[in-house]
Design an enzyme around this catalytic site. Structure first.
Site, mmCIF file in Angstrom:
data_model
loop_
_atom_site.group_PDB
_atom_site.id
_atom_site.type_symbol
_atom_site.label_atom_id
_atom_site.label_comp_id
_atom_site.label_asym_id
_atom_site.label_seq_id
_atom_site.Cartn_x
_atom_site.Cartn_y
_atom_site.Cartn_z
ATOM 1 N N GLU A 64 16.334 38.406 -1.370
ATOM 2 C CA GLU A 64 16.224 38.030 -2.771
ATOM 3 C C GLU A 64 15.014 38.696 -3.429
ATOM 4 O O GLU A 64 15.101 39.221 -4.549
ATOM 5 C CB GLU A 64 16.080 36.505 -2.901
ATOM 6 C CG GLU A 64 17.192 35.710 -2.236
ATOM 7 C CD GLU A 64 16.842 35.288 -0.827
ATOM 8 O OE1 GLU A 64 17.009 34.095 -0.523
ATOM 9 O OE2 GLU A 64 16.399 36.152 -0.029
ATOM 10 N N ARG A 196 24.698 48.213 22.606
ATOM 11 C CA ARG A 196 23.394 48.209 23.282
ATOM 12 C C ARG A 196 22.265 48.410 22.266
ATOM 13 O O ARG A 196 21.239 47.731 22.308
ATOM 14 C CB ARG A 196 23.335 49.352 24.303
ATOM 15 C CG ARG A 196 24.078 49.149 25.590
ATOM 16 C CD ARG A 196 23.770 50.302 26.530
ATOM 17 N NE ARG A 196 24.449 50.222 27.807
ATOM 18 C CZ ARG A 196 24.237 51.057 28.813
ATOM 19 N NH1 ARG A 196 23.362 52.044 28.660
ATOM 20 N NH2 ARG A 196 24.879 50.920 29.957
ATOM 21 N N THR A 208 23.044 46.204 40.956
ATOM 22 C CA THR A 208 23.484 47.314 40.111
ATOM 23 C C THR A 208 22.406 48.385 40.025
ATOM 24 O O THR A 208 22.686 49.584 40.074
ATOM 25 C CB THR A 208 23.830 46.797 38.704
ATOM 26 O OG1 THR A 208 24.938 45.910 38.790
ATOM 27 C CG2 THR A 208 24.180 47.930 37.763
#
Length: 358
Positions: A64, A196, A208
């Site tokens: 605003e 990502r 991993t």
């Protein structure tokens, strides 16, 4: 549509068109900052747009105020301000937007949805008490979807958690030898990197990291680093090698032992992280799902068959079908030759709101 909206000097169609534009502007702001994405437009008495604004992140002008700053002194008097979120009513990094609108002489404020943050809420009441006409719930459903992740994070007092994986049609994330590049096509991979780049942190398990040595970065189609980079986070007790690619992450690297997922998310929240993108490992995915800490599942499904035991999740503790975690399907889209499926848990437990609007 309310009688108040129909009786507004600027007709309903013009207000909805202006709100649609404000929602477009909101998307220009950072998707997962501590503050929400907000857009605003200022209309004259004929419904024409005089100025536009959006929020660019913590410490910058709110939407605003940004829109008002583009008008000459006194030009906002008697205008209508259309904002995607109820104007804030507190002083954080900046002053209350409700006060800025009142002081500018705005006659009417239209917003899509109420501010879910108790600390910042109350702007609508303050405006009404100052004699400003207030209209709410214009394109509320669209605004709610735009801010779904942020409002969920505020309500729960922790980052919004998305678990992503790519799999074959029979649900496998890798072949028997561990190879997984590439099950899905280039369009799906490009979409992952866009997501990502918008996330606050990207999480992988130590399994991993040790098996694939991922960089956990967001990259463009040319392979270069994207402008936005998530914090790299690893869950697990095993040591991350000194030469692991993740240690060279441009935004930094953090490791948690993985024993307390809720506590780890709380620490990330305290760092200003509002979204977590979980990319690596059935152990991490299952731990978060078992703990009820997943807000969204993102699946890229490729039309191939692999077979074998390599699935996206370890044991979820589901002994019978009646115990299965039920999800609401949000969307199914085709990306190249693959499908992108987004689903969310049917319900969330309520949690505390935090002061995130500043």
């Amino acid at each position: 549509m309310s009688d108040t909206l129909r009786e507004s000097p600027v007709d309903a169609a013009a207000l909805e068109t202006a709100m649609s534009r404000a929602l477009e502007l909101a998307l220009r702001g950072p998707a997962w900052a501590e503050n929400p994405q907000v857009g605003a437009v200022i209309l004259d008495s004929d419904g024409r747009i005089l100025s536009e604004g959006w929020h660019r992140g913590v410490g910058t002008a709110h939407a605003e105020v940004d829109a008002l700053s583009r008008l000459a002194r006194g030009e906002a008097r008697g205008t209508t301000a259309v904002v995607t979120l109820e104007p804030c009513n507190h002083t954080g990094h900046t002053g209350p937007c409700s006060v800025a609108l009142i002081e500018a002489g705005v006659a009417r404020v239209v917003y899509a949805m109420a501010d879910p943050n108790d600390v910042a809420a109350g702007g609508a009441e303050r405006l009404r008490n100052a004699g400003v006409e207030v209209i709410s719930d214009v394109l509320a459903d669209r605004a709610a979807e735009l801010l779904h992740g942020w409002t969920t994070a505020v309500r729960l007092g922790r980052p919004y958690v998305t678990v992503k994986w790519g799999s074959s049609l029979d649900g496998r994330i890798a072949a028997a030898d561990g190879s997984s590049q590439w099950i899905t096509g280039p369009e799906a991979r490009a979409d992952v990197h866009l997501r990502r780049a918008a996330a606050g942190a990207i999480v992988a398990g130590t399994g991993t990291v040790l098996a694939d040595d991922p960089r956990l970065t967001a990259r463009g189609s040319d392979g270069d680093l994207a402008d936005g980079q998530p914090l790299a986070v690893v869950f697990g007790r095993r040591d991350v090698p000194a030469d692991a690619a993740v240690r060279e992450h441009p935004r930094g690297f953090v490791q948690f032992d993985g024993r307390d997922p809720a506590g780890h998310l709380a620490e990330l929240w305290d760092r200003g992280i509002r979204s977590v993108f979980v990319e690596g490992g059935p152990t991490v995915a299952a731990a978060l799902a078992r703990a009820g800490l997943v807000d969204e599942y993102l699946l890229y499904l490729a039309p191939v068959l692999i077979g074998g035991p390599r699935l996206a999740f370890d044991d979820l503790g589901v002994a019978t079908l009646g115990e299965a975690q039920r999800l609401d399907l949000v969307s199914v889209d085709r990306l190249g030759g693959d499908l992108r499926i987004i689903a969310r848990p049917t319900a969330h437990a309520d949690g505390p709101a935090s002061d995130t609007n500043g």
